[in-house]
Design a protein around this motif. Structure first.
Motif, PDB file in Angstrom:
ATOM      1  N   GLN A  14       0.998  -0.789   0.012  1.00  0.00           N
ATOM      2  CA  GLN A  14       0.235   0.200  -0.428  1.00  0.00           C
ATOM      3  C   GLN A  14       0.761   0.780   0.024  1.00  0.00           C
ATOM      4  O   GLN A  14       1.967   1.667   1.022  1.00  0.00           O
ATOM      5  CB  GLN A  14      -1.101  -0.086   0.697  1.00  0.00           C
ATOM      6  CG  GLN A  14      -1.451   1.200   0.950  1.00  0.00           C
ATOM      7  CD  GLN A  14      -2.894   0.870   2.495  1.00  0.00           C
ATOM      8  OE1 GLN A  14      -2.185   0.429   3.092  1.00  0.00           O
ATOM      9  NE2 GLN A  14      -4.123   1.722   2.060  1.00  0.00           N
ATOM     10  N   ASN A  15       0.536   2.399  -1.308  1.00  0.00           N
ATOM     11  CA  ASN A  15       1.110   3.459  -1.442  1.00  0.00           C
ATOM     12  C   ASN A  15       0.953   4.451  -0.050  1.00  0.00           C
ATOM     13  O   ASN A  15      -0.611   4.482   0.422  1.00  0.00           O
ATOM     14  CB  ASN A  15       1.731   4.254  -2.341  1.00  0.00           C
ATOM     15  CG  ASN A  15       1.692   5.136  -2.326  1.00  0.00           C
ATOM     16  OD1 ASN A  15       1.622   6.605  -2.156  1.00  0.00           O
ATOM     17  ND2 ASN A  15       3.157   5.229  -2.883  1.00  0.00           N
ATOM     18  N   GLY A  16       1.736   5.172   0.441  1.00  0.00           N
ATOM     19  CA  GLY A  16       1.256   5.883   1.615  1.00  0.00           C
ATOM     20  C   GLY A  16       0.977   7.501   1.019  1.00  0.00           C
ATOM     21  O   GLY A  16       1.099   8.434   2.160  1.00  0.00           O
ATOM     22  N   TYR A  17       0.523   7.763   0.172  1.00  0.00           N
ATOM     23  CA  TYR A  17       0.643   9.534  -0.486  1.00  0.00           C
ATOM     24  C   TYR A  17      -0.881   9.679   0.186  1.00  0.00           C
ATOM     25  O   TYR A  17      -1.564   9.314   0.468  1.00  0.00           O
ATOM     26  CB  TYR A  17       0.148   8.907  -1.774  1.00  0.00           C
ATOM     27  CG  TYR A  17       0.138  10.589  -1.763  1.00  0.00           C
ATOM     28  CD1 TYR A  17       1.189  11.680  -2.623  1.00  0.00           C
ATOM     29  CD2 TYR A  17      -1.520  10.582  -2.620  1.00  0.00           C
ATOM     30  CE1 TYR A  17       0.229  13.462  -2.883  1.00  0.00           C
ATOM     31  CE2 TYR A  17      -1.621  11.970  -3.333  1.00  0.00           C
ATOM     32  CZ  TYR A  17      -0.930  12.567  -3.069  1.00  0.00           C
ATOM     33  OH  TYR A  17      -1.610  14.365  -4.167  1.00  0.00           O
ATOM     34  N   GLY A  23      -3.108   3.798  -2.839  1.00  0.00           N
ATOM     35  CA  GLY A  23      -3.488   2.486  -3.525  1.00  0.00           C
ATOM     36  C   GLY A  23      -2.655   1.993  -2.577  1.00  0.00           C
ATOM     37  O   GLY A  23      -1.437   1.816  -2.859  1.00  0.00           O
ATOM     38  N   TYR A  24      -2.466   0.556  -4.079  1.00  0.00           N
ATOM     39  CA  TYR A  24      -1.502  -0.688  -3.762  1.00  0.00           C
ATOM     40  C   TYR A  24      -1.149  -1.116  -5.613  1.00  0.00           C
ATOM     41  O   TYR A  24      -1.614  -0.692  -6.206  1.00  0.00           O
ATOM     42  CB  TYR A  24      -2.707  -2.128  -3.715  1.00  0.00           C
ATOM     43  CG  TYR A  24      -3.329  -1.862  -1.882  1.00  0.00           C
ATOM     44  CD1 TYR A  24      -3.100  -2.161  -1.452  1.00  0.00           C
ATOM     45  CD2 TYR A  24      -5.270  -0.744  -1.884  1.00  0.00           C
ATOM     46  CE1 TYR A  24      -3.530  -2.424   0.073  1.00  0.00           C
ATOM     47  CE2 TYR A  24      -5.171  -0.925  -0.590  1.00  0.00           C
ATOM     48  CZ  TYR A  24      -5.072  -1.738   0.072  1.00  0.00           C
ATOM     49  OH  TYR A  24      -5.058  -1.067   1.400  1.00  0.00           O
ATOM     50  N   LEU A  25      -0.211  -1.538  -4.917  1.00  0.00           N
ATOM     51  CA  LEU A  25       0.958  -1.750  -6.429  1.00  0.00           C
ATOM     52  C   LEU A  25      -0.043  -3.052  -6.706  1.00  0.00           C
ATOM     53  O   LEU A  25       0.003  -3.976  -6.477  1.00  0.00           O
ATOM     54  CB  LEU A  25       2.044  -2.134  -6.205  1.00  0.00           C
ATOM     55  CG  LEU A  25       3.295  -2.224  -6.889  1.00  0.00           C
ATOM     56  CD1 LEU A  25       3.740  -0.677  -7.535  1.00  0.00           C
ATOM     57  CD2 LEU A  25       4.363  -2.887  -6.468  1.00  0.00           C
ATOM     58  N   ASP A  26       0.079  -2.584  -8.396  1.00  0.00           N
ATOM     59  CA  ASP A  26      -0.904  -3.325  -9.098  1.00  0.00           C
ATOM     60  C   ASP A  26      -0.308  -3.151 -10.848  1.00  0.00           C
ATOM     61  O   ASP A  26       0.207  -2.086 -10.825  1.00  0.00           O
ATOM     62  CB  ASP A  26      -2.283  -2.706  -9.050  1.00  0.00           C
ATOM     63  CG  ASP A  26      -3.284  -3.543  -9.492  1.00  0.00           C
ATOM     64  OD1 ASP A  26      -4.018  -4.389  -8.719  1.00  0.00           O
ATOM     65  OD2 ASP A  26      -3.840  -3.194 -11.103  1.00  0.00           O
ATOM     66  N   THR A  27      -0.681  -4.821 -11.194  1.00  0.00           N
ATOM     67  CA  THR A  27      -0.289  -4.623 -12.899  1.00  0.00           C
ATOM     68  C   THR A  27      -1.631  -4.324 -13.408  1.00  0.00           C
ATOM     69  O   THR A  27      -2.713  -4.465 -12.782  1.00  0.00           O
ATOM     70  CB  THR A  27       0.307  -6.103 -13.238  1.00  0.00           C
ATOM     71  OG1 THR A  27      -1.044  -7.416 -12.570  1.00  0.00           O
ATOM     72  CG2 THR A  27       1.181  -6.059 -12.500  1.00  0.00           C
ATOM     73  N   ASN A  28      -1.590  -4.003 -14.694  1.00  0.00           N
ATOM     74  CA  ASN A  28      -2.770  -2.961 -15.099  1.00  0.00           C
ATOM     75  C   ASN A  28      -2.212  -2.876 -16.791  1.00  0.00           C
ATOM     76  O   ASN A  28      -1.712  -1.894 -16.941  1.00  0.00           O
ATOM     77  CB  ASN A  28      -3.082  -1.688 -14.364  1.00  0.00           C
ATOM     78  CG  ASN A  28      -5.118  -1.309 -15.021  1.00  0.00           C
ATOM     79  OD1 ASN A  28      -5.485  -1.994 -15.974  1.00  0.00           O
ATOM     80  ND2 ASN A  28      -5.079  -0.643 -14.476  1.00  0.00           N
ATOM     81  N   GLY A  29      -2.837  -4.348 -17.594  1.00  0.00           N
ATOM     82  CA  GLY A  29      -2.746  -3.717 -18.956  1.00  0.00           C
ATOM     83  C   GLY A  29      -1.397  -4.176 -19.410  1.00  0.00           C
ATOM     84  O   GLY A  29      -0.365  -4.204 -18.355  1.00  0.00           O
ATOM     85  N   HIS A  30      -0.937  -4.057 -20.593  1.00  0.00           N
ATOM     86  CA  HIS A  30       0.301  -5.172 -20.820  1.00  0.00           C
ATOM     87  C   HIS A  30       1.541  -3.660 -22.014  1.00  0.00           C
ATOM     88  O   HIS A  30       0.664  -2.158 -21.155  1.00  0.00           O
ATOM     89  CB  HIS A  30       0.653  -5.622 -22.487  1.00  0.00           C
ATOM     90  CG  HIS A  30      -0.423  -6.493 -22.385  1.00  0.00           C
ATOM     91  ND1 HIS A  30      -0.150  -7.659 -21.643  1.00  0.00           N
ATOM     92  CD2 HIS A  30      -1.495  -6.616 -22.983  1.00  0.00           C
ATOM     93  CE1 HIS A  30      -0.552  -8.892 -22.138  1.00  0.00           C
ATOM     94  NE2 HIS A  30      -2.061  -8.170 -22.230  1.00  0.00           N
ATOM     95  N   SER A  41       0.783   0.177 -11.841  1.00  0.00           N
ATOM     96  CA  SER A  41      -0.140   2.026 -11.637  1.00  0.00           C
ATOM     97  C   SER A  41      -0.012   1.329  -9.831  1.00  0.00           C
ATOM     98  O   SER A  41       0.272   0.403  -9.401  1.00  0.00           O
ATOM     99  CB  SER A  41      -0.597   1.909 -12.029  1.00  0.00           C
ATOM    100  OG  SER A  41      -1.767   1.305 -12.317  1.00  0.00           O
ATOM    101  N   THR A  42      -1.096   1.931  -9.438  1.00  0.00           N
ATOM    102  CA  THR A  42      -2.036   1.610  -8.362  1.00  0.00           C
ATOM    103  C   THR A  42      -3.403   1.545  -8.271  1.00  0.00           C
ATOM    104  O   THR A  42      -3.581   2.024  -9.556  1.00  0.00           O
ATOM    105  CB  THR A  42      -1.282   2.695  -6.655  1.00  0.00           C
ATOM    106  OG1 THR A  42      -1.699   3.619  -7.074  1.00  0.00           O
ATOM    107  CG2 THR A  42       0.000   2.662  -6.873  1.00  0.00           C
ATOM    108  N   ALA A  43      -4.007   1.075  -7.736  1.00  0.00           N
ATOM    109  CA  ALA A  43      -5.241   0.155  -7.776  1.00  0.00           C
ATOM    110  C   ALA A  43      -6.111   0.461  -6.197  1.00  0.00           C
ATOM    111  O   ALA A  43      -5.269   0.905  -5.293  1.00  0.00           O
ATOM    112  CB  ALA A  43      -5.535  -0.500  -8.177  1.00  0.00           C
ATOM    113  N   ASP A  44      -7.602   0.794  -6.153  1.00  0.00           N
ATOM    114  CA  ASP A  44      -8.292   1.598  -5.450  1.00  0.00           C
ATOM    115  C   ASP A  44      -7.957   0.169  -4.136  1.00  0.00           C
ATOM    116  O   ASP A  44      -8.016   0.594  -2.830  1.00  0.00           O
ATOM    117  CB  ASP A  44      -9.227   1.779  -4.945  1.00  0.00           C
ATOM    118  CG  ASP A  44      -9.044   3.279  -5.752  1.00  0.00           C
ATOM    119  OD1 ASP A  44      -8.731   3.899  -5.398  1.00  0.00           O
ATOM    120  OD2 ASP A  44     -10.246   3.631  -6.338  1.00  0.00           O
ATOM    121  N   THR A  45      -7.638  -0.971  -4.378  1.00  0.00           N
ATOM    122  CA  THR A  45      -7.753  -2.395  -3.390  1.00  0.00           C
ATOM    123  C   THR A  45      -6.636  -2.932  -3.818  1.00  0.00           C
ATOM    124  O   THR A  45      -6.490  -3.276  -5.261  1.00  0.00           O
ATOM    125  CB  THR A  45      -9.380  -2.534  -3.573  1.00  0.00           C
ATOM    126  OG1 THR A  45      -9.307  -3.592  -4.648  1.00  0.00           O
ATOM    127  CG2 THR A  45     -10.704  -1.819  -3.453  1.00  0.00           C
TER     128      THR A  45
END
Length: 144
Positions: A14-17, A23-30, A41-45
């Motif tokens: 989880q990012n502290g910003y 948000g949470y460190l996340d893979t999203n798309g190629h 990127s980060t995501a809400d969950t």
């Protein structure tokens, strides 16, 4: 001791910003980067998609599964999207706009641990843990 992180375990980062709203460190798309697998990127969950926000802790210095993670250790972070979302990796320079905001390199995942020398290696530092014995624990604030 209880709650110590161990190699081979699965975690969410989880990012502290803005009071832990980053948000949470996340893979999203190629990834569009050469040698990249998925964009990061980060995501809400931590569970935006199955495994997209789940990372497996692996030692970059030969410590086996089940060994404790210590502050200062060099690690690989393997994403679990689709069973193997790749390894967290620096890949290419940040955009001009990102550089103006202090960024250095772009981040994606790579199919291999080190796409180039050291690109997939991250040093983990616990900002503080109780007791103060260098073990990284669940809930610790860490820097990569």
């Amino acid at each position: 001791m209880a709650n110590e992180l161990r190699y081979g375990e699965q975690i969410h980062l989880q990012n502290g910003y803005n009071g832990w709203q980053g948000g949470y460190l996340d893979t999203n798309g190629h990834s569009g980067a050469s040698g990249g697998k998925y964009a990061v990127s980060t995501a809400d969950t931590p569970t935006r998609g199955k495994g997209t926000g789940t990372w497996e802790l692996l030692s970059a210095s030969g410590k086996g599964a089940g060994q404790p993670v210590m502050s200062g250790d060099v690690v690989y972070l393997r994403n679990l999207y689709g069973g193997d979302g790749g390894y967290l990796d620096t890949n290419g320079h940040a955009s001009a706009a990102q550089k103006n905001a202090g960024a250095k390199f772009d981040v994606s995942t790579s199919q291999v641990r080190d796409r180039a020398a050291g690109t997939g290696r991250w040093r983990i530092f616990a900002r503080g843990s109780a007791p103060a014995d260098q073990h990284v624990r669940v809930g610790d604030v860490v820097h990569l």
